[in-house]
Design an enzyme around this catalytic site. Structure first.
Site, PDB file in Angstrom:
ATOM      1  N   ARG A 152      66.016  53.341  48.381  1.00  0.00           N
ATOM      2  CA  ARG A 152      66.365  51.952  48.099  1.00  0.00           C
ATOM      3  C   ARG A 152      65.123  51.092  48.347  1.00  0.00           C
ATOM      4  O   ARG A 152      64.741  50.833  49.482  1.00  0.00           O
ATOM      5  CB  ARG A 152      67.527  51.522  48.998  1.00  0.00           C
ATOM      6  CG  ARG A 152      67.749  50.030  49.049  1.00  0.00           C
ATOM      7  CD  ARG A 152      69.009  49.652  49.772  1.00  0.00           C
ATOM      8  NE  ARG A 152      69.153  50.178  51.121  1.00  0.00           N
ATOM      9  CZ  ARG A 152      68.550  49.683  52.203  1.00  0.00           C
ATOM     10  NH1 ARG A 152      67.717  48.678  52.090  1.00  0.00           N
ATOM     11  NH2 ARG A 152      68.775  50.211  53.393  1.00  0.00           N
TER      12      ARG A 152
ATOM     13  N   HIS B  33      69.383  46.363  51.688  1.00  0.00           N
ATOM     14  CA  HIS B  33      70.715  46.943  51.507  1.00  0.00           C
ATOM     15  C   HIS B  33      71.563  46.025  50.636  1.00  0.00           C
ATOM     16  O   HIS B  33      72.176  46.452  49.671  1.00  0.00           O
ATOM     17  CB  HIS B  33      71.380  47.152  52.866  1.00  0.00           C
ATOM     18  CG  HIS B  33      72.764  47.683  52.792  1.00  0.00           C
ATOM     19  ND1 HIS B  33      73.048  48.980  52.432  1.00  0.00           N
ATOM     20  CD2 HIS B  33      73.960  47.087  53.013  1.00  0.00           C
ATOM     21  CE1 HIS B  33      74.360  49.165  52.443  1.00  0.00           C
ATOM     22  NE2 HIS B  33      74.930  48.018  52.784  1.00  0.00           N
TER      23      HIS B  33
ATOM     24  N   TYR C 175      63.406  47.365  59.918  1.00  0.00           N
ATOM     25  CA  TYR C 175      63.655  48.765  60.274  1.00  0.00           C
ATOM     26  C   TYR C 175      62.862  49.792  59.453  1.00  0.00           C
ATOM     27  O   TYR C 175      63.063  50.990  59.624  1.00  0.00           O
ATOM     28  CB  TYR C 175      65.153  49.085  60.161  1.00  0.00           C
ATOM     29  CG  TYR C 175      65.792  48.765  58.820  1.00  0.00           C
ATOM     30  CD1 TYR C 175      65.704  49.649  57.748  1.00  0.00           C
ATOM     31  CD2 TYR C 175      66.498  47.585  58.634  1.00  0.00           C
ATOM     32  CE1 TYR C 175      66.294  49.359  56.534  1.00  0.00           C
ATOM     33  CE2 TYR C 175      67.100  47.283  57.427  1.00  0.00           C
ATOM     34  CZ  TYR C 175      66.993  48.173  56.373  1.00  0.00           C
ATOM     35  OH  TYR C 175      67.578  47.880  55.163  1.00  0.00           O
TER      36      TYR C 175
END
Length: 375
Positions: free
Chosen positions: A268, A272, A281
């Site tokens: 990805r 998200h 992260y």
């Protein structure tokens, strides 16, 4: 065919993403895999160019969706950038009378099943429960509840069995969803009843912000055989490999052999959803490594190497993408908000007194805001 490219447990699955079935390298070099080659032997250059065009158009839809959300025109958007080969490669294999059960991120599946611009946007704008007619597209409403669509897909597939038909059902979910009970329960039912369903796990390396290695110490594809379901682990950024895997899986399900499972290893590239900040992260180096594995550039490189990609074709694809992008934005801006009370219109098939009471209560609640504004 049984599972291919099995891995042993590891501390970090993200370092093992190259141990997958593949037909195109990141540089666009055609390689051969005995498990996959036969499934795409008939795929000619014209068909591959069409798949490339699909991926370019999907990326444009995604960029428009991101921009519209940032401008306050959509409530939320779940990006698909980087996952075009997995979505297009699986969806284009389905017949028109098959049925798809996508998650919220499968904009490419909805596009491939025939959705028009409104079909990508209305639900994300909060104007309706679904942006399209599921029966018209053969595609269920995109599911926001993690993994729930897997159970819906198996139930539909069991209905197909009882009708004596030869359609198949496909459902998509992320690596994070495989930790949900719904997905595992769906595989139990599918295996027990040999339901004609294909499970497509889009392993994009992160369950929201948790890396896949936190929840899986071995490849996710290895779980399916434990349920009695054959599986395959493929390069999800390789449109040829994904198409081959999906052809195998749908043939397996369509011929009465029961369910099949695909783990498509991809990435990805964006957040998200638009409410997420991936810089918290993951690092830039990781992002750049995956950028070099872009599913679009590898197809372009391969087609150029065989003399099937020229400037005229590139210009035509870009024009098609621009025209689609130009249609998406005004379609969104022209939408009008439905009356708040209409949210109860399609909850039940038939009207009843309980629903009338709910509408009366909700109308009074809404009127309270009007009274407050007048003070």
């Amino acid at each position: 065919m049984t599972m291919v490219h099995t891995l042993t447990p590891t501390a970090d699955l993200k370092t093992d993403v190259d141990d997958v079935a593949r037909l195109l390298t990141a540089d666009g070099e055609r390689i051969h895999d005995s498990d996959l080659d036969g499934w795409v032997a008939d795929l000619d250059a014209a068909q591959l160019r069409a798949l490339y065009r699909d991926m370019v158009l999907l990326r444009r839809i995604d960029s428009e969706g991101m921009a519209l959300q940032r401008q306050g025109q959509l409530g939320l958007w779940a990006p698909s950038n980087g996952q075009e080969a997995t979505q297009i490669g699986t969806a284009r294999v389905l017949r028109t009378d098959d049925f798809a059960f996508p998650s919220y991120r499968e904009t490419g599946v909805v596009y491939a099943r025939g959705a028009k611009p409104e079909g990508f946007l209305r639900a994300w704008r909060g104007e309706a429960h679904s942006s399209y007619d599921p029966h018209e597209l053969g595609t269920a409403v995109q599911q926001i509840i993690i993994g729930a669509q897997a159970l819906h897909a198996v139930g539909y597939a069991m209905g197909i069995q009882r009708d004596g038909a030869d359609q198949v059902v496909a459902t998509w979910f992320g690596d994070g969803a495989t930790s949900q009970g719904d997905v595992n329960e769906a595989m139990v039912f599918a295996a027990s009843y040999q339901a004609p369903v294909v499970f497509v796990c889009t392993n994009n390396q992160y369950a929201i912000s948790e890396p896949v290695g936190v929840q899986a110490k071995a490849p996710i594809a290895g779980r399916a055989p434990g349920f009695g379901i054959p599986s395959m682990r493929v390069d999800g950024n390789d449109i040829l490999a994904v198409t081959a895997a999906m052809r195998w899986a749908t043939e397996h399900a369509r011929t009465g052999k029961g369910p099949a499972f695909i783990e498509a290893v991809t990435y990805r590239m964006g957040p998200h959803t638009t409410s997420d900040d991936p810089t918290r992260y993951r690092d830039k180096d990781e992002l750049e490594r995956w950028r070099e594995r872009d599913p679009l550039t590898r197809v372009e490189a391969y087609l150029r190497s065989i003399g099937e990609f020229d400037d005229a074709f590139a210009a035509q694809v870009q024009q098609d993408a621009d025209e689609l992008g130009a249609a998406v934005r005004p379609t969104c801006l022209a939408m009008t908000s439905a009356p708040a009370l209409s949210i109860l219109d399609n909850v039940y098939a038939e009207p009843h007194t309980g629903l009338d009471e709910e509408k009366t209560w909700f109308a009074a609640y809404l009127d309270g805001f009007a009274e407050e504004a007048q003070r």
